[in-house]
Design a protein around this motif. Structure first.
Motif, mmCIF file in Angstrom:
data_model
loop_
_atom_site.group_PDB
_atom_site.id
_atom_site.type_symbol
_atom_site.label_atom_id
_atom_site.label_comp_id
_atom_site.label_asym_id
_atom_site.label_seq_id
_atom_site.Cartn_x
_atom_site.Cartn_y
_atom_site.Cartn_z
ATOM 1 N N PHE A 82 0.830 -1.208 0.000
ATOM 2 C CA PHE A 82 0.000 0.000 0.000
ATOM 3 C C PHE A 82 0.860 1.253 0.000
ATOM 4 C CE2 PHE A 82 -2.377 3.292 2.359
ATOM 5 C CZ PHE A 82 -3.463 3.424 1.505
ATOM 6 N N ARG A 83 1.940 1.244 0.784
ATOM 7 C CA ARG A 83 2.840 2.411 0.788
ATOM 8 C C ARG A 83 3.503 2.594 -0.569
ATOM 9 N NH1 ARG A 83 3.895 0.597 6.152
ATOM 10 N NH2 ARG A 83 5.710 -0.611 5.426
ATOM 11 N N GLY A 84 3.785 1.494 -1.258
ATOM 12 C CA GLY A 84 4.323 1.604 -2.609
ATOM 13 C C GLY A 84 3.336 2.251 -3.558
ATOM 14 N N ALA A 85 2.040 1.939 -3.388
ATOM 15 C CA ALA A 85 1.007 2.563 -4.216
ATOM 16 C C ALA A 85 0.912 4.058 -3.934
ATOM 17 C CB ALA A 85 -0.341 1.884 -3.967
ATOM 18 N N LEU A 86 1.083 4.441 -2.669
ATOM 19 C CA LEU A 86 1.066 5.872 -2.324
ATOM 20 C C LEU A 86 2.239 6.605 -2.971
ATOM 21 C CD1 LEU A 86 0.071 5.844 1.469
ATOM 22 C CD2 LEU A 86 -1.381 6.314 -0.522
ATOM 23 N N VAL A 87 3.393 5.948 -3.021
ATOM 24 C CA VAL A 87 4.556 6.544 -3.687
ATOM 25 C C VAL A 87 4.262 6.724 -5.180
ATOM 26 C CG1 VAL A 87 6.970 6.185 -4.333
ATOM 27 C CG2 VAL A 87 6.210 5.658 -2.021
ATOM 28 N N THR A 88 3.609 5.738 -5.773
ATOM 29 C CA THR A 88 3.224 5.839 -7.189
ATOM 30 C C THR A 88 2.300 7.027 -7.420
ATOM 31 O OG1 THR A 88 3.484 3.477 -7.633
ATOM 32 C CG2 THR A 88 1.955 4.683 -9.043
ATOM 33 N N LEU A 89 1.315 7.205 -6.555
ATOM 34 C CA LEU A 89 0.394 8.338 -6.679
ATOM 35 C C LEU A 89 1.122 9.665 -6.504
ATOM 36 C CD1 LEU A 89 -2.711 7.033 -4.685
ATOM 37 C CD2 LEU A 89 -2.568 7.441 -7.149
ATOM 38 N N TRP A 90 2.025 9.718 -5.535
ATOM 39 C CA TRP A 90 2.763 10.958 -5.296
ATOM 40 C C TRP A 90 3.637 11.314 -6.488
ATOM 41 C CZ3 TRP A 90 8.002 11.976 -5.125
ATOM 42 C CH2 TRP A 90 8.348 13.247 -4.662
ATOM 43 N N MET A 91 4.337 10.329 -7.035
ATOM 44 C CA MET A 91 5.182 10.579 -8.202
ATOM 45 C C MET A 91 4.356 11.023 -9.407
ATOM 46 S SD MET A 91 8.369 7.964 -8.530
ATOM 47 C CE MET A 91 7.326 6.568 -8.865
ATOM 48 N N THR A 92 3.199 10.422 -9.580
ATOM 49 C CA THR A 92 2.322 10.805 -10.695
ATOM 50 C C THR A 92 1.891 12.255 -10.565
ATOM 51 O OG1 THR A 92 1.488 8.538 -10.897
ATOM 52 C CG2 THR A 92 0.157 10.280 -11.881
ATOM 53 N N PHE A 93 1.486 12.649 -9.364
ATOM 54 C CA PHE A 93 1.049 14.029 -9.134
ATOM 55 C C PHE A 93 2.188 15.013 -9.373
ATOM 56 C CE2 PHE A 93 0.665 17.638 -6.192
ATOM 57 C CZ PHE A 93 -0.524 18.188 -6.642
ATOM 58 N N ALA A 94 3.357 14.723 -8.798
ATOM 59 C CA ALA A 94 4.497 15.636 -8.930
ATOM 60 C C ALA A 94 4.937 15.759 -10.378
ATOM 61 C CB ALA A 94 5.657 15.151 -8.056
ATOM 62 N N ALA A 95 5.044 14.627 -11.076
ATOM 63 C CA ALA A 95 5.486 14.657 -12.470
ATOM 64 C C ALA A 95 4.476 15.369 -13.358
ATOM 65 C CB ALA A 95 5.722 13.234 -12.976
ATOM 66 N N MET A 96 3.195 15.220 -13.063
ATOM 67 C CA MET A 96 2.176 15.877 -13.875
ATOM 68 C C MET A 96 2.189 17.391 -13.658
ATOM 69 S SD MET A 96 -0.053 15.589 -16.208
ATOM 70 C CE MET A 96 0.055 13.797 -16.326
ATOM 71 N N VAL A 97 2.380 17.824 -12.426
ATOM 72 C CA VAL A 97 2.431 19.269 -12.149
ATOM 73 C C VAL A 97 3.618 19.912 -12.857
ATOM 74 C CG1 VAL A 97 2.816 20.997 -10.347
ATOM 75 C CG2 VAL A 97 1.190 19.140 -9.962
ATOM 76 N N PHE A 98 4.809 19.351 -12.629
ATOM 77 C CA PHE A 98 6.004 19.918 -13.266
ATOM 78 C C PHE A 98 5.958 19.745 -14.783
ATOM 79 C CE2 PHE A 98 7.913 18.931 -8.976
ATOM 80 C CZ PHE A 98 8.007 20.265 -8.584
ATOM 81 N N GLY A 99 5.413 18.625 -15.231
ATOM 82 C CA GLY A 99 5.299 18.391 -16.668
ATOM 83 C C GLY A 99 4.358 19.371 -17.338
ATOM 84 N N CYS A 100 3.262 19.716 -16.659
ATOM 85 C CA CYS A 100 2.312 20.687 -17.211
ATOM 86 C C CYS A 100 2.940 22.076 -17.313
ATOM 87 C CB CYS A 100 1.053 20.750 -16.343
ATOM 88 S SG CYS A 100 -0.132 19.432 -16.657
ATOM 89 N N LEU A 101 3.665 22.467 -16.290
ATOM 90 C CA LEU A 101 4.305 23.791 -16.308
ATOM 91 C C LEU A 101 5.333 23.891 -17.430
ATOM 92 C CD1 LEU A 101 4.804 24.377 -12.467
ATOM 93 C CD2 LEU A 101 3.076 25.414 -13.961
ATOM 94 N N LEU A 102 6.183 22.871 -17.530
ATOM 95 C CA LEU A 102 7.187 22.880 -18.594
ATOM 96 C C LEU A 102 6.528 22.702 -19.957
ATOM 97 C CD1 LEU A 102 10.107 22.963 -19.494
ATOM 98 C CD2 LEU A 102 10.300 20.515 -18.964
ATOM 99 N N GLY A 103 5.510 21.855 -20.037
ATOM 100 C CA GLY A 103 4.809 21.642 -21.301
ATOM 101 C C GLY A 103 4.130 22.902 -21.794
ATOM 102 N N LEU A 104 3.560 23.685 -20.874
ATOM 103 C CA LEU A 104 2.935 24.955 -21.250
ATOM 104 C C LEU A 104 3.971 25.903 -21.834
ATOM 105 C CD1 LEU A 104 0.564 26.954 -21.278
ATOM 106 C CD2 LEU A 104 1.098 27.488 -18.882
ATOM 107 N N ALA A 105 5.137 25.985 -21.184
ATOM 108 C CA ALA A 105 6.200 26.855 -21.700
ATOM 109 C C ALA A 105 6.666 26.391 -23.078
ATOM 110 C CB ALA A 105 7.372 26.867 -20.721
ATOM 111 N N LEU A 106 6.802 25.084 -23.249
ATOM 112 C CA LEU A 106 7.232 24.557 -24.540
ATOM 113 C C LEU A 106 6.198 24.818 -25.629
ATOM 114 C CD1 LEU A 106 8.709 21.152 -23.345
ATOM 115 C CD2 LEU A 106 10.012 23.041 -24.339
ATOM 116 N N ALA A 107 4.918 24.679 -25.285
ATOM 117 C CA ALA A 107 3.856 24.914 -26.264
ATOM 118 C C ALA A 107 3.866 26.361 -26.736
ATOM 119 C CB ALA A 107 2.499 24.553 -25.663
ATOM 120 N N VAL A 108 4.021 27.287 -25.797
ATOM 121 C CA VAL A 108 4.074 28.705 -26.147
ATOM 122 C C VAL A 108 5.307 28.995 -27.003
ATOM 123 C CG1 VAL A 108 4.305 31.043 -25.224
ATOM 124 C CG2 VAL A 108 2.749 29.425 -24.129
ATOM 125 N N MET A 109 6.423 28.377 -26.655
ATOM 126 C CA MET A 109 7.648 28.586 -27.425
ATOM 127 C C MET A 109 7.508 28.035 -28.846
ATOM 128 S SD MET A 109 10.470 27.666 -24.470
ATOM 129 C CE MET A 109 11.862 27.660 -25.607
#
Length: 243
Positions: free
Chosen positions: A19-46
């Motif tokens: 279960f703790r491994g699943a929580l780590v998976t959820l946390w990594m997904t959230f963090a990667a999606m947040v940072f990925g969206c911010l960088l992806g937005l900058a790349l799209a505008v560029m």
């Protein structure tokens, strides 16, 4: 000969370690999606910029990260950076690798959504004297956001499962913890079935949430459409552009 160990299956299905491994998976997904969206937005505008000094690096980035395997990118970050005297934790390497990879795909999704906004609306906003920031914040991005929700939700679903690749650099998420138990207990089918059920539960829960978000985002546009409102962006066109 016992083929399936039901006791072991149900024991690890409710195991705090898994279960703790699943929580780590959820946390990594959230963090990667947040940072990925911010960088992806900058790349799209560029990429949409008329200045080659902005568009060319963005195009190169998207080409590079979409054209090489995530596994290779993770290994380069994890094993390559220390050779440059840059030492990061396994967690940092995993999140950075996932974020950089996801940003390349999200950039194309966001760009497609922005391209789907009718040019006539942009021209009308300029005719009214709105500057580029006002056009982006009040006209383009609100409409593009509605269009990118479905493919963005699919990206979250895929990222939940893609986090399993980080097990190659010893990130102790759901898949890595399952593999550790397999090596100790020799219950291959049972433990990987438990992991599969956890992934299935997480993706199903996200699918339910995504549908609610889509319905909420579509509500104002359905009212406009039923009232004979203005020309609205075509979601099919956004999807075609993203492909």
């Amino acid at each position: 000969m016992q083929v399936w160990n039901w006791h072991g299956f149900f024991t690890y299905l409710t195991s705090p370690y898994i279960f703790r491994g699943a929580l780590v998976t959820l946390w990594m997904t959230f963090a990667a999606m947040v940072f990925g969206c911010l960088l992806g937005l900058a790349l799209a505008v560029m990429k949409r910029s008329r200045h080659r000094v902005l568009s060319v690096p963005a195009r190169f980035y998207v080409w590079l990260f979409r054209g090489t395997p995530l596994l290779v990118q993770l290994v380069v970050i994890y094993a390559g950076l220390p050779k440059l005297d840059i030492r990061l934790s396994v967690t940092a390497c995993a999140v950075i690798g996932l974020s950089l990879n996801e940003a390349a795909y999200l950039a194309e999704i966001i760009r497609a959504g922005l391209n789907a906004v009718p040019p006539g609306q942009i021209a009308a906003a300029r005719a009214l004297g709105m500057d580029e920031w006002q056009i982006s914040s009040r006209i383009a991005f609100p409409q593009a956001f509605r269009l990118i929700i479905p493919p963005l939700g699919n990206s979250v679903n895929g990222l939940l499962k893609t986090t399993s690749v980080t097990s190659v650099i010893s990130m102790e998420e759901l898949m890595q913890r399952s593999q550790i138990l397999v090596q100790d207990q020799f219950m291959v089918l049972e433990l990987f079935s438990v992991a599969a059920l956890y992934y299935l539960f997480m993706t199903t829960a996200w699918d339910f949430l995504q549908r609610r978000i889509e319905r909420h985002a579509e509500r104002p546009y359905r009212r406009l459409s039923s009232a004979g409102g203005a020309d609205l962006p075509d979601m099919a066109a956004a999807s075609r552009d993203a492909r």
